[in-house]
Design a protein around this motif. Sequence first.
Motif, PDB file in Angstrom:
ATOM      1  N   ALA A 255       1.514  -3.080 -17.677  1.00  0.00           N
ATOM      2  CA  ALA A 255       1.219  -2.984 -16.249  1.00  0.00           C
ATOM      3  C   ALA A 255       2.447  -2.538 -15.462  1.00  0.00           C
ATOM      4  O   ALA A 255       2.345  -1.778 -14.497  1.00  0.00           O
ATOM      5  CB  ALA A 255       0.720  -4.339 -15.730  1.00  0.00           C
ATOM      6  N   SER A 256       3.632  -3.007 -15.887  1.00  0.00           N
ATOM      7  CA  SER A 256       4.862  -2.588 -15.212  1.00  0.00           C
ATOM      8  C   SER A 256       5.087  -1.085 -15.370  1.00  0.00           C
ATOM      9  O   SER A 256       5.485  -0.393 -14.425  1.00  0.00           O
ATOM     10  CB  SER A 256       6.054  -3.369 -15.781  1.00  0.00           C
ATOM     11  N   VAL A 257       4.820  -0.566 -16.571  1.00  0.00           N
ATOM     12  CA  VAL A 257       4.984   0.877 -16.813  1.00  0.00           C
ATOM     13  C   VAL A 257       4.005   1.671 -15.944  1.00  0.00           C
ATOM     14  O   VAL A 257       4.351   2.712 -15.361  1.00  0.00           O
ATOM     15  CB  VAL A 257       4.767   1.201 -18.305  1.00  0.00           C
ATOM     16  N   VAL A 258       2.767   1.169 -15.845  1.00  0.00           N
ATOM     17  CA  VAL A 258       1.785   1.849 -14.994  1.00  0.00           C
ATOM     18  C   VAL A 258       2.255   1.861 -13.539  1.00  0.00           C
ATOM     19  O   VAL A 258       2.170   2.880 -12.842  1.00  0.00           O
ATOM     20  CB  VAL A 258       0.407   1.164 -15.112  1.00  0.00           C
ATOM     21  N   GLY A 259       2.753   0.708 -13.057  1.00  0.00           N
ATOM     22  CA  GLY A 259       3.258   0.647 -11.689  1.00  0.00           C
ATOM     23  C   GLY A 259       4.404   1.611 -11.462  1.00  0.00           C
ATOM     24  O   GLY A 259       4.487   2.280 -10.425  1.00  0.00           O
ATOM     25  N   LEU A 260       5.301   1.716 -12.471  1.00  0.00           N
ATOM     26  CA  LEU A 260       6.407   2.658 -12.349  1.00  0.00           C
ATOM     27  C   LEU A 260       5.881   4.084 -12.283  1.00  0.00           C
ATOM     28  O   LEU A 260       6.379   4.924 -11.510  1.00  0.00           O
ATOM     29  CB  LEU A 260       7.351   2.484 -13.547  1.00  0.00           C
ATOM     30  N   GLY A 261       4.857   4.376 -13.101  1.00  0.00           N
ATOM     31  CA  GLY A 261       4.283   5.718 -13.079  1.00  0.00           C
ATOM     32  C   GLY A 261       3.662   6.049 -11.740  1.00  0.00           C
ATOM     33  O   GLY A 261       3.810   7.179 -11.222  1.00  0.00           O
ATOM     34  N   VAL A 262       2.972   5.072 -11.157  1.00  0.00           N
ATOM     35  CA  VAL A 262       2.389   5.294  -9.840  1.00  0.00           C
ATOM     36  C   VAL A 262       3.486   5.551  -8.809  1.00  0.00           C
ATOM     37  O   VAL A 262       3.374   6.447  -7.953  1.00  0.00           O
ATOM     38  CB  VAL A 262       1.535   4.076  -9.423  1.00  0.00           C
ATOM     39  N   GLY A 263       4.577   4.775  -8.890  1.00  0.00           N
ATOM     40  CA  GLY A 263       5.679   4.975  -7.952  1.00  0.00           C
ATOM     41  C   GLY A 263       6.287   6.357  -8.074  1.00  0.00           C
ATOM     42  O   GLY A 263       6.560   7.029  -7.072  1.00  0.00           O
ATOM     43  N   VAL A 264       6.495   6.808  -9.323  1.00  0.00           N
ATOM     44  CA  VAL A 264       7.049   8.157  -9.521  1.00  0.00           C
ATOM     45  C   VAL A 264       6.087   9.205  -8.975  1.00  0.00           C
ATOM     46  O   VAL A 264       6.497  10.174  -8.315  1.00  0.00           O
ATOM     47  CB  VAL A 264       7.335   8.391 -11.024  1.00  0.00           C
ATOM     48  N   GLY A 265       4.787   9.001  -9.241  1.00  0.00           N
ATOM     49  CA  GLY A 265       3.806   9.962  -8.745  1.00  0.00           C
ATOM     50  C   GLY A 265       3.802  10.045  -7.235  1.00  0.00           C
ATOM     51  O   GLY A 265       3.762  11.141  -6.646  1.00  0.00           O
ATOM     52  N   MET A 266       3.833   8.881  -6.570  1.00  0.00           N
ATOM     53  CA  MET A 266       3.859   8.866  -5.108  1.00  0.00           C
ATOM     54  C   MET A 266       5.147   9.484  -4.556  1.00  0.00           C
ATOM     55  O   MET A 266       5.148  10.164  -3.536  1.00  0.00           O
ATOM     56  CB  MET A 266       3.721   7.418  -4.607  1.00  0.00           C
ATOM     57  N   THR A 267       6.270   9.243  -5.263  1.00  0.00           N
ATOM     58  CA  THR A 267       7.541   9.835  -4.829  1.00  0.00           C
ATOM     59  C   THR A 267       7.494  11.356  -4.930  1.00  0.00           C
ATOM     60  O   THR A 267       7.947  12.086  -4.031  1.00  0.00           O
ATOM     61  CB  THR A 267       8.699   9.291  -5.686  1.00  0.00           C
ATOM     62  N   VAL A 268       6.956  11.857  -6.048  1.00  0.00           N
ATOM     63  CA  VAL A 268       6.825  13.313  -6.207  1.00  0.00           C
ATOM     64  C   VAL A 268       5.923  13.883  -5.121  1.00  0.00           C
ATOM     65  O   VAL A 268       6.211  14.927  -4.527  1.00  0.00           O
ATOM     66  CB  VAL A 268       6.272  13.647  -7.613  1.00  0.00           C
ATOM     67  N   ALA A 269       4.819  13.177  -4.836  1.00  0.00           N
ATOM     68  CA  ALA A 269       3.915  13.649  -3.788  1.00  0.00           C
ATOM     69  C   ALA A 269       4.616  13.674  -2.441  1.00  0.00           C
ATOM     70  O   ALA A 269       4.441  14.600  -1.642  1.00  0.00           O
ATOM     71  CB  ALA A 269       2.679  12.749  -3.731  1.00  0.00           C
ATOM     72  N   SER A 270       5.440  12.651  -2.175  1.00  0.00           N
ATOM     73  CA  SER A 270       6.182  12.611  -0.917  1.00  0.00           C
ATOM     74  C   SER A 270       7.181  13.756  -0.833  1.00  0.00           C
ATOM     75  O   SER A 270       7.331  14.405   0.200  1.00  0.00           O
ATOM     76  CB  SER A 270       6.904  11.266  -0.793  1.00  0.00           C
ATOM     77  N   THR A 314       3.165   8.086   4.297  1.00  0.00           N
ATOM     78  CA  THR A 314       2.172   7.329   3.530  1.00  0.00           C
ATOM     79  C   THR A 314       2.535   7.284   2.047  1.00  0.00           C
ATOM     80  O   THR A 314       2.510   6.225   1.415  1.00  0.00           O
ATOM     81  CB  THR A 314       0.784   7.969   3.697  1.00  0.00           C
ATOM     82  N   PHE A 315       2.878   8.455   1.477  1.00  0.00           N
ATOM     83  CA  PHE A 315       3.245   8.480   0.062  1.00  0.00           C
ATOM     84  C   PHE A 315       4.508   7.666  -0.190  1.00  0.00           C
ATOM     85  O   PHE A 315       4.650   7.010  -1.224  1.00  0.00           O
ATOM     86  CB  PHE A 315       3.457   9.931  -0.396  1.00  0.00           C
ATOM     87  N   GLY A 316       5.444   7.719   0.765  1.00  0.00           N
ATOM     88  CA  GLY A 316       6.680   6.952   0.596  1.00  0.00           C
ATOM     89  C   GLY A 316       6.424   5.453   0.567  1.00  0.00           C
ATOM     90  O   GLY A 316       6.987   4.739  -0.249  1.00  0.00           O
ATOM     91  N   ARG A 317       5.553   4.972   1.444  1.00  0.00           N
ATOM     92  CA  ARG A 317       5.225   3.546   1.437  1.00  0.00           C
ATOM     93  C   ARG A 317       4.516   3.155   0.146  1.00  0.00           C
ATOM     94  O   ARG A 317       4.772   2.082  -0.409  1.00  0.00           O
ATOM     95  CB  ARG A 317       4.336   3.215   2.640  1.00  0.00           C
ATOM     96  N   ALA A 318       3.594   4.013  -0.291  1.00  0.00           N
ATOM     97  CA  ALA A 318       2.881   3.711  -1.532  1.00  0.00           C
ATOM     98  C   ALA A 318       3.850   3.638  -2.709  1.00  0.00           C
ATOM     99  O   ALA A 318       3.718   2.776  -3.584  1.00  0.00           O
ATOM    100  CB  ALA A 318       1.808   4.770  -1.790  1.00  0.00           C
ATOM    101  N   ALA A 319       4.845   4.533  -2.733  1.00  0.00           N
ATOM    102  CA  ALA A 319       5.823   4.514  -3.815  1.00  0.00           C
ATOM    103  C   ALA A 319       6.631   3.220  -3.789  1.00  0.00           C
ATOM    104  O   ALA A 319       6.893   2.615  -4.830  1.00  0.00           O
ATOM    105  CB  ALA A 319       6.756   5.727  -3.694  1.00  0.00           C
ATOM    106  N   THR A 320       7.022   2.774  -2.585  1.00  0.00           N
ATOM    107  CA  THR A 320       7.789   1.533  -2.467  1.00  0.00           C
ATOM    108  C   THR A 320       7.008   0.346  -3.001  1.00  0.00           C
ATOM    109  O   THR A 320       7.535  -0.502  -3.735  1.00  0.00           O
ATOM    110  CB  THR A 320       8.167   1.287  -0.995  1.00  0.00           C
ATOM    111  N   VAL A 321       5.718   0.274  -2.644  1.00  0.00           N
ATOM    112  CA  VAL A 321       4.877  -0.828  -3.128  1.00  0.00           C
ATOM    113  C   VAL A 321       4.751  -0.782  -4.647  1.00  0.00           C
ATOM    114  O   VAL A 321       4.837  -1.802  -5.333  1.00  0.00           O
ATOM    115  CB  VAL A 321       3.482  -0.756  -2.470  1.00  0.00           C
ATOM    116  N   ALA A 322       4.560   0.436  -5.193  1.00  0.00           N
ATOM    117  CA  ALA A 322       4.398   0.575  -6.641  1.00  0.00           C
ATOM    118  C   ALA A 322       5.675   0.166  -7.383  1.00  0.00           C
ATOM    119  O   ALA A 322       5.620  -0.525  -8.405  1.00  0.00           O
ATOM    120  CB  ALA A 322       4.012   2.014  -6.986  1.00  0.00           C
ATOM    121  N   TYR A 323       6.836   0.591  -6.877  1.00  0.00           N
ATOM    122  CA  TYR A 323       8.099   0.211  -7.519  1.00  0.00           C
ATOM    123  C   TYR A 323       8.285  -1.310  -7.476  1.00  0.00           C
ATOM    124  O   TYR A 323       8.743  -1.924  -8.448  1.00  0.00           O
ATOM    125  CB  TYR A 323       9.272   0.896  -6.820  1.00  0.00           C
ATOM    126  N   ALA A 324       7.949  -1.920  -6.317  1.00  0.00           N
ATOM    127  CA  ALA A 324       8.103  -3.378  -6.206  1.00  0.00           C
ATOM    128  C   ALA A 324       7.189  -4.093  -7.189  1.00  0.00           C
ATOM    129  O   ALA A 324       7.603  -5.048  -7.867  1.00  0.00           O
ATOM    130  CB  ALA A 324       7.798  -3.824  -4.769  1.00  0.00           C
TER     131      ALA A 324
END
Length: 369
Positions: A255-270, A314-324
Motif C-alpha cells: 500500500a505504501s508503494v501504491v501511495g508513492l506511485g500516486v504521489g509521483v503521478g500527481m507530481t508529474v501531472a502538476s 489540485t494535483f499538488g495537493r493530491a501529491a502531498t496527501v499521497a506522499y503523506a
Amino acid sequence: MMICRTLAVLLTAATVIAAPETAAAQPAPSQETARGADEVKRADAAYRKGLRLYTDGKYAEAEAELQSAWELNPTYDVAYNLGLTKYQLKKHKEAAQHLSFALRHWPLMKAAAEKRPEAERRLAVSRALVGAVNVVVSVAGAEVLVDGTAVGKTPLEGAVFVDPGEHRVEARLLGYETASQTVSVAKGGTAEVKLALAKSEAQAAAPSGTEAVGGSAAGAGAGAPAAGLAPAAPVEPASPPQPRSWVPVIALGAASVVGLGVGVGMTVASNNASADGRAQADAILKAGGGCPDAPPAYETACSDLRTTASRVDTFGRAATVAYAASGVLAIAAVTYALWPRSGTKASGKIRALPEAHIGYGGFVMQGAW
C-alpha cells in the motif's frame, strides 16, 4: 481596481513541488481530489462572474458571487476583490477583514505587488472607520464569538474588526467554562481581550471523585479480617511466543508503494500543467497582453491560464496527501516488523493508532510496558 489570478499562483505552486519532469502513467484522481477540483472550478467561475459584475458597477451582485468564491476557495485574490466590493458598499468592517487577510497572504510576485498599495490604501480608509479587537485565549481550539457570532477558532490569525461601540467577546470549548469579556472600541481604536478558560466543574471533579471512591474501599479493606479478603488473581504462566505473521508487513508495504506511485503521478501531472501554464503565459505576453485587468481580447486566454493554475494546485495537493499516506503506511510496516513480541497476554493490550496529517504522519502507541 480589481485583480485577476495570474501566473504568480501557477509558478508558486510549481516551485513548491520538485520532481523529475519525466513522463509517467497518471493514476485516476481520487474522489477527494475530484471533489476539490470541482470546488476550485466552481470558485473560479463565481470569481470571474464577480469581476465582471464589479466592472459593471453591480456591487451587490458582485458581492454575492465573490462571497461564493471565497467560501469555496479562500485565496488572497478573492479576499482582495471581495474587500474592494465591500468597500464600495460601505461595509467597512467586512472590507477591513478581507483586505487584512489578503495582505497577510499577499504573494511575493511583481505582477501582484503592483496591486498591494491599493489594498493598503483601502484598508487604511476602512480601518479608520471601524474598531479592532485582538483576542487571545489560554486554550487552543476554542470557538471565539463576538456579539454571539462565531468569528473563528483560537489561535485567531488576525484582529477581529467591529463597529465602534461596546462588544461582548466569548470563548467556548467543550469541557471548559465559557469565558467572556465586554470591551468598548472607538473608531480606529484597538482593544485587547485575554480570556482564560477553566475546566468545567464536572471535568475538575472527576479525578477527585475517583480518588474518594478508592479511599473508601481501602479503608474498608483495612478494617476487615484477613480471612475475609478476596483471593488475589493468579499470575498466569507465560505462553511461548507466537510466530509473527508477515502478511500485514507485505500488505502495508504494498500500500505504501501504491501511495508513492500516486504521489509521483500527481507530481508529474502538476509539472505538466505548470509547463502548459508557462506556455500559455508566454503566448499572452508575446501577443502584448496581460491577465491583470485583461481586455476582452485576452479574456479566453487568461481564463485558460487560471484553469491551468487551478490544475497545478489540485494535483499538488493530491501529491502531498499521497506522499503523506505512503509515509504513514511505511512507518506502520516497519513498526509491525520490528515491534518486540511477548508471550504474555498483556502484550495484546498494546495498540498502534495511526495519526496522519498533511505533510507528516506517524503512529501513537498505547498500552502498558
